[in-house]
Design an enzyme around this catalytic site. Structure first.
Site, short mmCIF file in Angstrom:
data_model
loop_
_atom_site.label_atom_id
_atom_site.label_comp_id
_atom_site.label_asym_id
_atom_site.label_seq_id
_atom_site.Cartn_x
_atom_site.Cartn_y
_atom_site.Cartn_z
CG ASP A 196 8.68 -5.27 12.20
OD1 ASP A 196 8.22 -5.41 13.34
OD2 ASP A 196 9.46 -6.08 11.67
N GLY A 197 6.09 -2.47 9.64
CA GLY A 197 5.77 -1.24 8.90
C GLY A 197 4.55 -0.53 9.48
CG ASN A 275 12.94 0.77 11.85
OD1 ASN A 275 12.93 0.30 12.98
ND2 ASN A 275 12.46 0.13 10.80
CG ASP A 305 26.27 2.23 -2.39
OD1 ASP A 305 26.99 2.86 -3.19
OD2 ASP A 305 25.88 1.06 -2.58
N1 LIG Z 1 18.20 -3.51 2.67
C1 LIG Z 1 17.35 -3.46 3.67
O1 LIG Z 1 17.36 -4.26 4.60
C2 LIG Z 1 16.35 -2.35 3.70
C3 LIG Z 1 16.24 -1.45 2.64
C4 LIG Z 1 15.29 -0.45 2.74
C5 LIG Z 1 14.49 -0.33 3.88
N2 LIG Z 1 14.62 -1.23 4.87
C6 LIG Z 1 13.85 -1.14 6.10
O2 LIG Z 1 12.48 -1.05 5.88
C7 LIG Z 1 11.97 -0.19 6.87
C8 LIG Z 1 10.61 0.26 6.49
O3 LIG Z 1 9.76 -0.83 6.75
P1 LIG Z 1 8.35 -0.96 6.04
O4 LIG Z 1 7.69 -2.17 6.59
O5 LIG Z 1 7.65 0.35 6.08
O6 LIG Z 1 8.80 -1.20 4.56
P2 LIG Z 1 8.71 -2.54 3.69
O7 LIG Z 1 7.28 -2.91 3.53
O8 LIG Z 1 9.57 -2.29 2.48
O9 LIG Z 1 9.39 -3.66 4.62
C9 LIG Z 1 10.75 -3.68 4.96
C10 LIG Z 1 11.10 -4.90 5.82
O10 LIG Z 1 11.85 -4.45 6.96
C11 LIG Z 1 11.30 -5.04 8.12
N3 LIG Z 1 11.49 -4.17 9.27
C12 LIG Z 1 10.99 -2.93 9.48
N4 LIG Z 1 11.38 -2.48 10.68
C13 LIG Z 1 12.13 -3.45 11.24
C14 LIG Z 1 12.84 -3.59 12.46
N5 LIG Z 1 12.86 -2.60 13.36
N6 LIG Z 1 13.53 -4.72 12.71
C15 LIG Z 1 13.54 -5.73 11.80
N7 LIG Z 1 12.91 -5.67 10.61
C16 LIG Z 1 12.22 -4.54 10.33
C17 LIG Z 1 9.84 -5.20 7.82
O11 LIG Z 1 9.26 -6.19 8.69
C18 LIG Z 1 9.87 -5.62 6.37
O12 LIG Z 1 10.03 -7.00 6.25
C19 LIG Z 1 12.98 0.90 6.95
O13 LIG Z 1 12.90 1.62 8.15
C20 LIG Z 1 14.26 0.13 6.79
O14 LIG Z 1 14.81 -0.22 8.04
C21 LIG Z 1 15.54 -2.24 4.80
N1 LIG Z 2 -2.06 2.35 8.53
C1 LIG Z 2 -1.29 2.45 7.43
N2 LIG Z 2 -1.55 3.39 6.48
C2 LIG Z 2 -0.79 3.47 5.37
N3 LIG Z 2 0.25 2.66 5.10
C3 LIG Z 2 0.57 1.74 6.01
C4 LIG Z 2 -0.19 1.57 7.22
N4 LIG Z 2 0.34 0.54 7.92
C5 LIG Z 2 1.37 0.10 7.19
N5 LIG Z 2 1.51 0.80 6.06
C6 LIG Z 2 2.52 0.57 5.02
O1 LIG Z 2 2.21 -0.67 4.40
C7 LIG Z 2 3.43 -1.40 4.14
C8 LIG Z 2 3.33 -2.82 4.67
O2 LIG Z 2 3.09 -2.78 6.05
P1 LIG Z 2 3.70 -3.85 7.04
O3 LIG Z 2 5.18 -3.80 7.03
O4 LIG Z 2 3.04 -3.66 8.35
O5 LIG Z 2 3.18 -5.20 6.43
P2 LIG Z 2 3.98 -6.41 5.83
O6 LIG Z 2 4.89 -5.90 4.78
O7 LIG Z 2 2.98 -7.45 5.47
O8 LIG Z 2 4.74 -6.91 7.09
P3 LIG Z 2 6.28 -7.21 7.19
O9 LIG Z 2 6.89 -5.85 7.09
O10 LIG Z 2 6.44 -7.85 8.52
O11 LIG Z 2 6.59 -8.10 6.05
C9 LIG Z 2 4.56 -0.59 4.78
O12 LIG Z 2 5.26 0.08 3.76
C10 LIG Z 2 3.88 0.42 5.66
O13 LIG Z 2 4.53 1.67 5.69
#
Ligand SMILES: NC(=O)c1ccc[n+]([C@@H]2O[C@H](COP(=O)([O-])OP(=O)(O)OC[C@H]3O[C@@H](n4cnc5c(N)ncnc54)[C@H](O)[C@@H]3O)[C@@H](O)[C@H]2O)c1
Ligand SMILES: Nc1ncnc2c1ncn2[C@@H]1O[C@H](COP(=O)(O)OP(=O)(O)OP(=O)(O)O)[C@@H](O)[C@H]1O
Length: 439
Positions: A196-197, A275, A305
């Site tokens: 999703d990231g 998001n 918070d």
């Molecule tokens: N306590 C929490 O649940 C918490 C805390 C901080 C951030 N986040 C979420 O992490 C997001 C950033 O994601 P990232 O991947 O760049 O950071 P990250 O790598 O820290 O991953 C955060 C997790 O949130 C999940 N996630 C992201 N968007 C989602 C969605 N729309 N629906 C369900 N799960 C989702 C990702 O798959 C990942 O497992 C923020 O937008 C925020 O929503 C969650």
């Molecule tokens: N093209 C990109 N360039 C720089 N950073 C990126 C890019 N794609 C993803 N990221 C960052 O890398 C991190 C991990 O990406 P992503 O969430 O896609 O992978 P993951 O953590 O393995 O998957 P999941 O979130 O499902 O567990 C996220 O914080 C995201 O913001």
């Protein structure tokens, strides 16, 4: 580019919001839908409201060695299930020179049909992953050799691939922010390889209109990534052929306004989030103290918070963890979810999508607050500063594996392990008799 305003067949005829349709047809790039398209609409149950055509190449066409880059055109139409439903009559998605905007939105299933062949794909990948790098190289080769597409990758990926082989010399990338800003005029399709990231990252590259995104799942949790990478050839084949179902994921447009309380506005560049935007206490041990207004009407003062303002796509992310509801991504709304409120009466809210929300740090706040956008880019809000947030005009269209509802259900079944509980059996008296009789 040239847009067509569609007149829908049968019950749809003439029932489109008249004023809006008129203003759309008054635009030079709009004209009526053809009969053939209307008939098509009748027979397959799709209703086209606006149809986009690629007209002249204009400034958006760019010649590159061996291939012409021109934005492909497509049309969007609603699925109208059931003859008695007339809800679709007032749904309008508008197009401005080939870009999807959200002048109105539909909670219907939306179908995208290419009117001309997509020619340019941007592939965005999660960094620091060997499996993603290998898949990316393989996909690039396939798209180049078999689909003859122009391919853009990020500068980092370009470097990685070129260090592997000079075969990848044909790839395109960008040098600066200015080129990123014009990407949407060249790219027909964005493919994401990650979780999703990576979808969030890809969306953040487009500060305006966003081309359709095809998200492949290579992460641990994929609520927005319905495509399996093992079948990428079949998936991309069918996406490139179309028509495909898409989910129009709405974004929030966030402005940080310095000194808003003193009415001495200093606006920073808006940030678009897919998001959520979060206002929290950061490292401070004090409760946040946030005054919240909805269309200038006082909502509450959040002591706790922090507060999450989430899109419906983000409803399964941080907002869910803070106790917010899960909302289908096509439901129009903004989630207002407190984080650990120090008041038992404060509960999560869902507000309509047309409101403007203002969150202000009052002068008597014991500490500043921190705002972050899709979990990134933290900024401090000091006393008197405000965050103003409303629906952005440019949604993120993501391709569906099946359709928006099926994909959403599958993501919550898989992501949250629904339906694993064994169904209760009933082996009481009548069950016992049935058992005897059937022996
Ligand atoms: N306590 C929490 O649940 C918490 C805390 C901080 C951030 N986040 C979420 O992490 C997001 C950033 O994601 P990232 O991947 O760049 O950071 P990250 O790598 O820290 O991953 C955060 C997790 O949130 C999940 N996630 C992201 N968007 C989602 C969605 N729309 N629906 C369900 N799960 C989702 C990702 O798959 C990942 O497992 C923020 O937008 C925020 O929503 C969650
Ligand atoms: N093209 C990109 N360039 C720089 N950073 C990126 C890019 N794609 C993803 N990221 C960052 O890398 C991190 C991990 O990406 P992503 O969430 O896609 O992978 P993951 O953590 O393995 O998957 P999941 O979130 O499902 O567990 C996220 O914080 C995201 O913001």
């Amino acid at each position: 580019m040239d847009c067509i305003t569609g007149k829908s067949p049968g019950e749809c005829n003439g029932d489109i919001d008249a004023q809006r349709a008129e203003s759309l047809t008054n635009q030079p790039m709009l004209r009526n839908e053809t009969k053939e398209q209307s008939e098509n609409c009748c027979t397959n149950g799709l209703c086209s409201h606006e149809i986009l055509h690629d007209g002249e190449t204009g400034s958006q066409a760019k010649a590159v060695p061996n291939r012409i880059m021109r934005k492909a055109s497509f049309k969007l139409s609603w699925w109208c299930k059931g003859d008695n439903s007339d809800q679709h009559k007032h749904d309008i998605v508008s197009f401005e020179r080939g870009n999807i905007t959200a002048a109105g939105r539909s909670s219907k299933q939306i179908s995208l049909k290419w009117e001309s062949k997509p020619q340019t794909v941007l592939i965005m990948t999660k960094p620091n992953s060997t499996s993603v790098r290998i898949l990316c190289a393989e996909m690039v080769r396939w798209l180049n050799d078999h689909k003859k597409l122009n391919i853009y990758v990020e500068p980092r990926v370009m470097g990685e691939l070129l260090s592997e082989s000079s075969y990848f010399n044909f790839l395109h990338t960008w040098k600066d922010e200015k080129e990123i800003m014009s990407l949407h005029t060249k790219v027909d399709l964005v493919v994401t390889l990650g979780g999703d990231g990576t979808v969030l990252w890809a969306a953040s590259m487009f500060k305006g209109p966003v081309p359709p995104v095809v998200p492949f799942s290579l992460g641990s949790l994929g609520f927005m990534t319905p495509f399996y990478s093992e079948n990428y050839r079949d998936c991309l084949d069918s996406v490139l052929r179309g028509p495909i179902s898409i989910t129009l994921r709405h974004r929030l447009q966030c402005h940080v306004i310095r000194d808003a309380a003193k009415n001495e506005y200093e606006m920073e560049e808006p940030v678009l989030v897919l998001n959520e935007v979060t206002i929290d206490r950061g490292i401070s041990s004090f409760l946040t103290n946030l005054e919240c207004y909805c269309d200038n009407s006082f909502v509450t003062c959040v002591q706790g918070d922090g507060l999450i303002l989430s899109t419906t796509s983000g409803s399964t992310a941080y907002s869910l963890a803070a106790g917010g509801s899960m909302v289908h991504p096509q439901v129009p709304g903004i989630l207002f979810t407190p984080i650990c409120p120090h008041s038992l009466s404060f509960r999560p809210l869902i507000l309509p999508e047309h409101v403007t929300i203002r969150v202000q740090v009052p002068f008597n706040s014991r500490s500043p607050a921190w705002v972050s956008f899709d979990g990134k880019d933290r900024k401090q809000l000091t006393a008197g500063d405000a965050l103003v947030c409303s629906m952005a005009p440019w949604p993120v269209p993501t391709a569906c594996q099946i359709d928006s509802t099926n994909d959403f259900m599958r993501s919550i079944h898989d992501g949250l392990h629904w339906n694993l509980r064994k169904t209760q059996s009933f082996d009481g008296p009548s069950g016992f008799i049935m058992f005897i009789l059937t022996r």
